[in-house]
Design a protein around this motif. Sequence first.
Motif, PDB file in Angstrom:
ATOM      1  N   ALA A  23     -24.661 -20.880  22.236  1.00  0.00           N
ATOM      2  CA  ALA A  23     -23.765 -20.051  23.048  1.00  0.00           C
ATOM      3  C   ALA A  23     -22.430 -19.871  22.337  1.00  0.00           C
ATOM      4  O   ALA A  23     -21.906 -18.757  22.232  1.00  0.00           O
ATOM      5  N   ASP A  24     -21.882 -20.961  21.819  1.00  0.00           N
ATOM      6  CA  ASP A  24     -20.585 -20.853  21.156  1.00  0.00           C
ATOM      7  C   ASP A  24     -20.690 -20.063  19.849  1.00  0.00           C
ATOM      8  O   ASP A  24     -19.757 -19.364  19.468  1.00  0.00           O
ATOM      9  N   ASP A  25     -21.810 -20.187  19.174  1.00  0.00           N
ATOM     10  CA  ASP A  25     -22.009 -19.356  17.980  1.00  0.00           C
ATOM     11  C   ASP A  25     -22.033 -17.876  18.359  1.00  0.00           C
ATOM     12  O   ASP A  25     -21.472 -17.039  17.653  1.00  0.00           O
ATOM     13  N   LEU A  26     -22.673 -17.594  19.477  1.00  0.00           N
ATOM     14  CA  LEU A  26     -22.743 -16.210  19.949  1.00  0.00           C
ATOM     15  C   LEU A  26     -21.338 -15.683  20.271  1.00  0.00           C
ATOM     16  O   LEU A  26     -20.979 -14.562  19.906  1.00  0.00           O
ATOM     17  N   VAL A  27     -20.546 -16.528  20.919  1.00  0.00           N
ATOM     18  CA  VAL A  27     -19.174 -16.127  21.254  1.00  0.00           C
ATOM     19  C   VAL A  27     -18.358 -15.916  19.983  1.00  0.00           C
ATOM     20  O   VAL A  27     -17.639 -14.925  19.833  1.00  0.00           O
ATOM     21  N   GLN A  28     -18.513 -16.859  19.045  1.00  0.00           N
ATOM     22  CA  GLN A  28     -17.759 -16.769  17.790  1.00  0.00           C
ATOM     23  C   GLN A  28     -18.104 -15.480  17.033  1.00  0.00           C
ATOM     24  O   GLN A  28     -17.218 -14.753  16.583  1.00  0.00           O
ATOM     25  N   ASP A  29     -19.394 -15.183  16.931  1.00  0.00           N
ATOM     26  CA  ASP A  29     -19.822 -13.957  16.245  1.00  0.00           C
ATOM     27  C   ASP A  29     -19.267 -12.727  16.959  1.00  0.00           C
ATOM     28  O   ASP A  29     -18.863 -11.751  16.322  1.00  0.00           O
ATOM     29  N   THR A  30     -19.269 -12.800  18.282  1.00  0.00           N
ATOM     30  CA  THR A  30     -18.757 -11.676  19.076  1.00  0.00           C
ATOM     31  C   THR A  30     -17.273 -11.451  18.801  1.00  0.00           C
ATOM     32  O   THR A  30     -16.830 -10.321  18.582  1.00  0.00           O
ATOM     33  N   LEU A  31     -16.503 -12.542  18.770  1.00  0.00           N
ATOM     34  CA  LEU A  31     -15.065 -12.420  18.556  1.00  0.00           C
ATOM     35  C   LEU A  31     -14.764 -11.880  17.165  1.00  0.00           C
ATOM     36  O   LEU A  31     -13.884 -11.033  16.984  1.00  0.00           O
ATOM     37  N   GLU A  32     -15.520 -12.382  16.183  1.00  0.00           N
ATOM     38  CA  GLU A  32     -15.261 -11.922  14.820  1.00  0.00           C
ATOM     39  C   GLU A  32     -15.553 -10.432  14.687  1.00  0.00           C
ATOM     40  O   GLU A  32     -14.801  -9.688  14.069  1.00  0.00           O
ATOM     41  N   ARG A  33     -16.636 -10.027  15.326  1.00  0.00           N
ATOM     42  CA  ARG A  33     -16.948  -8.609  15.256  1.00  0.00           C
ATOM     43  C   ARG A  33     -15.893  -7.782  16.000  1.00  0.00           C
ATOM     44  O   ARG A  33     -15.515  -6.699  15.567  1.00  0.00           O
ATOM     45  N   ALA A  34     -15.412  -8.331  17.088  1.00  0.00           N
ATOM     46  CA  ALA A  34     -14.397  -7.612  17.871  1.00  0.00           C
ATOM     47  C   ALA A  34     -13.128  -7.403  17.050  1.00  0.00           C
ATOM     48  O   ALA A  34     -12.546  -6.317  17.040  1.00  0.00           O
ATOM     49  N   TRP A  35     -12.716  -8.441  16.308  1.00  0.00           N
ATOM     50  CA  TRP A  35     -11.491  -8.311  15.507  1.00  0.00           C
ATOM     51  C   TRP A  35     -11.642  -7.229  14.442  1.00  0.00           C
ATOM     52  O   TRP A  35     -10.737  -6.459  14.171  1.00  0.00           O
ATOM     53  N   VAL A  36     -12.827  -7.208  13.839  1.00  0.00           N
ATOM     54  CA  VAL A  36     -13.033  -6.251  12.766  1.00  0.00           C
ATOM     55  C   VAL A  36     -13.142  -4.824  13.308  1.00  0.00           C
ATOM     56  O   VAL A  36     -12.710  -3.868  12.678  1.00  0.00           O
ATOM     57  N   LYS A  37     -13.707  -4.696  14.506  1.00  0.00           N
ATOM     58  CA  LYS A  37     -13.921  -3.357  15.063  1.00  0.00           C
ATOM     59  C   LYS A  37     -12.787  -2.936  15.989  1.00  0.00           C
ATOM     60  O   LYS A  37     -12.903  -1.939  16.693  1.00  0.00           O
ATOM     61  N   LEU A  38     -11.748  -3.709  15.944  1.00  0.00           N
ATOM     62  CA  LEU A  38     -10.654  -3.495  16.889  1.00  0.00           C
ATOM     63  C   LEU A  38     -10.155  -2.055  16.912  1.00  0.00           C
ATOM     64  O   LEU A  38      -9.818  -1.509  17.964  1.00  0.00           O
ATOM     65  N   HIS A  39     -10.135  -1.435  15.732  1.00  0.00           N
ATOM     66  CA  HIS A  39      -9.598  -0.073  15.694  1.00  0.00           C
ATOM     67  C   HIS A  39     -10.529   0.911  16.384  1.00  0.00           C
ATOM     68  O   HIS A  39     -10.159   2.049  16.608  1.00  0.00           O
ATOM     69  N   LEU A  40     -11.744   0.463  16.712  1.00  0.00           N
ATOM     70  CA  LEU A  40     -12.661   1.354  17.422  1.00  0.00           C
ATOM     71  C   LEU A  40     -12.508   1.229  18.937  1.00  0.00           C
ATOM     72  O   LEU A  40     -13.049   2.007  19.702  1.00  0.00           O
ATOM     73  N   TRP A  41     -11.797   0.191  19.346  1.00  0.00           N
ATOM     74  CA  TRP A  41     -11.579   0.002  20.783  1.00  0.00           C
ATOM     75  C   TRP A  41     -10.534   1.000  21.259  1.00  0.00           C
ATOM     76  O   TRP A  41      -9.497   1.176  20.635  1.00  0.00           O
ATOM     77  N   ARG A  42     -10.837   1.682  22.358  1.00  0.00           N
ATOM     78  CA  ARG A  42      -9.907   2.670  22.862  1.00  0.00           C
ATOM     79  C   ARG A  42      -8.930   2.015  23.812  1.00  0.00           C
ATOM     80  O   ARG A  42      -9.314   1.405  24.806  1.00  0.00           O
ATOM     81  N   ARG A  43      -7.689   2.134  23.440  1.00  0.00           N
ATOM     82  CA  ARG A  43      -6.616   1.578  24.247  1.00  0.00           C
ATOM     83  C   ARG A  43      -6.737   2.034  25.698  1.00  0.00           C
ATOM     84  O   ARG A  43      -6.989   3.200  25.970  1.00  0.00           O
ATOM     85  N   GLY A  44      -6.540   1.109  26.612  1.00  0.00           N
ATOM     86  CA  GLY A  44      -6.575   1.482  28.015  1.00  0.00           C
ATOM     87  C   GLY A  44      -7.966   1.377  28.608  1.00  0.00           C
ATOM     88  O   GLY A  44      -8.123   1.384  29.819  1.00  0.00           O
ATOM     89  N   SER A  45      -8.999   1.278  27.752  1.00  0.00           N
ATOM     90  CA  SER A  45     -10.333   1.098  28.307  1.00  0.00           C
ATOM     91  C   SER A  45     -10.533  -0.397  28.606  1.00  0.00           C
ATOM     92  O   SER A  45      -9.759  -1.234  28.179  1.00  0.00           O
ATOM     93  N   ASP A  46     -11.615  -0.677  29.318  1.00  0.00           N
ATOM     94  CA  ASP A  46     -11.849  -2.028  29.831  1.00  0.00           C
ATOM     95  C   ASP A  46     -12.215  -2.987  28.701  1.00  0.00           C
ATOM     96  O   ASP A  46     -13.300  -2.907  28.132  1.00  0.00           O
ATOM     97  N   LEU A  47     -11.307  -3.897  28.393  1.00  0.00           N
ATOM     98  CA  LEU A  47     -11.513  -4.824  27.276  1.00  0.00           C
ATOM     99  C   LEU A  47     -12.684  -5.779  27.549  1.00  0.00           C
ATOM    100  O   LEU A  47     -13.478  -6.074  26.663  1.00  0.00           O
TER     101      LEU A  47
END
Lengths: 167, 249
Positions: free
Chosen positions: A29-53
Amino acid sequence: MSDFASRIEEIIPRLRRYARALTGDGGAADDLVQDTLERAWVKLHLWRRGSDLRAWLFTIMHNVYVNQVRSRHDEVPVDDDSLDAPQRATQTDLLEVRDIDAALRQLPPEQREVLLLIALERMSYSEAARALSIPIGTVMSRLARAREKLRLLLDSDAAAATLKVVK
Amino acid sequence: MSTQPVNDEQLLRWLDNELPDSVRAEVEAYVAEHPEEAARLAAYRRNDALIRARFDSVLEEPVPVRMRRQPRSALWRRAAMVGWFALGGLAGWYLHDVKRVDVAQAVPPWAHRAVVAHAVYAPEVRHPVEVTAEQEDHLVAWLSKRLGTNLKVPHLDAVGYGLVGGRLLPGEQAAVAQFMYQDPQGQRLTLYVRTNMEQNGESAFRFAQEGNVRVFYWIDRRLGYALSGEISKEELLRVAMAVHQQLNP
């Protein structure tokens, strides 16, 4: 951006709770969370501001999870530690807690995901549909099947009545 | 009076509070008149609660350190140390550190070169750049000419880093440019720009770390960019996004 970091940090416990229920294994579970967070940081510029984080992070986690499940044919190993019940649990509660773990593992992953987003994360049908990129109708049919299977597995009366079916 | 038949979908929606007010009372009445359905729905509700009871305790567990961002205070301490040791052979020490890390697996060679260039020039006290920010126009014109493309130098004052200047470096096949930035505490970042990327278009930000140097690198219109620094991943990403934004107004 540091505001963004603190908002992500607020959501981490919920990601961990969901991942724990989904994988049934503390380490995985924690590995899954860690992988998720790392991917989130890298794809951060694809996240649209104001949308549901939260929805965005759960979507990423879903994608990471699907890839893991796909690349692994056998089921996730069960970590005995993660089965430990909360301290205050009585004997009966403990039994039920172990039952719920076992029952969840018997659900197909895609049904388990929907059920956990609704029951644990308390998403609405449309939020769950967005997080998993599936239509609301699919959310509902998976949810219905997951709940019914869980009922048969956990409800002793229902189980007795349909034992032959379950077997 | 018997109520209208209600389908499974409506029962599920009722259970999850997804019914419009207009239908809710009707479904409620139906459930009240059908004890078997009521028992089934009650079991669903009970199992949902069991799931929460089982896993809610995870919310109280301390989040593992590896999932949390690096505290800033530790970064400033390290930045101060870098300042102390900058005079003596620091580059050699850095390079030693960089070599130890296995970079063959994922980081492309050009991004690795960017990290090495950062490690060499960022600690440099007397000659961090060839052309300083005071001659910015000359710097940009010169590097543009040598790289054979119209370079733009991003201004990062808004995110706390002022331009120090830049220099020309040898790349794998051609000349590359390095711009250096510095914050008021002396923490330095370098932006490495190379031309002739095979991949046209735009790539996602990728992250790597070699020794103490963290780097975000990406491709944008046949130019490769690598932003290196010894700050936290999160802070570095913040600056990388500012760079990207300025180059794509």
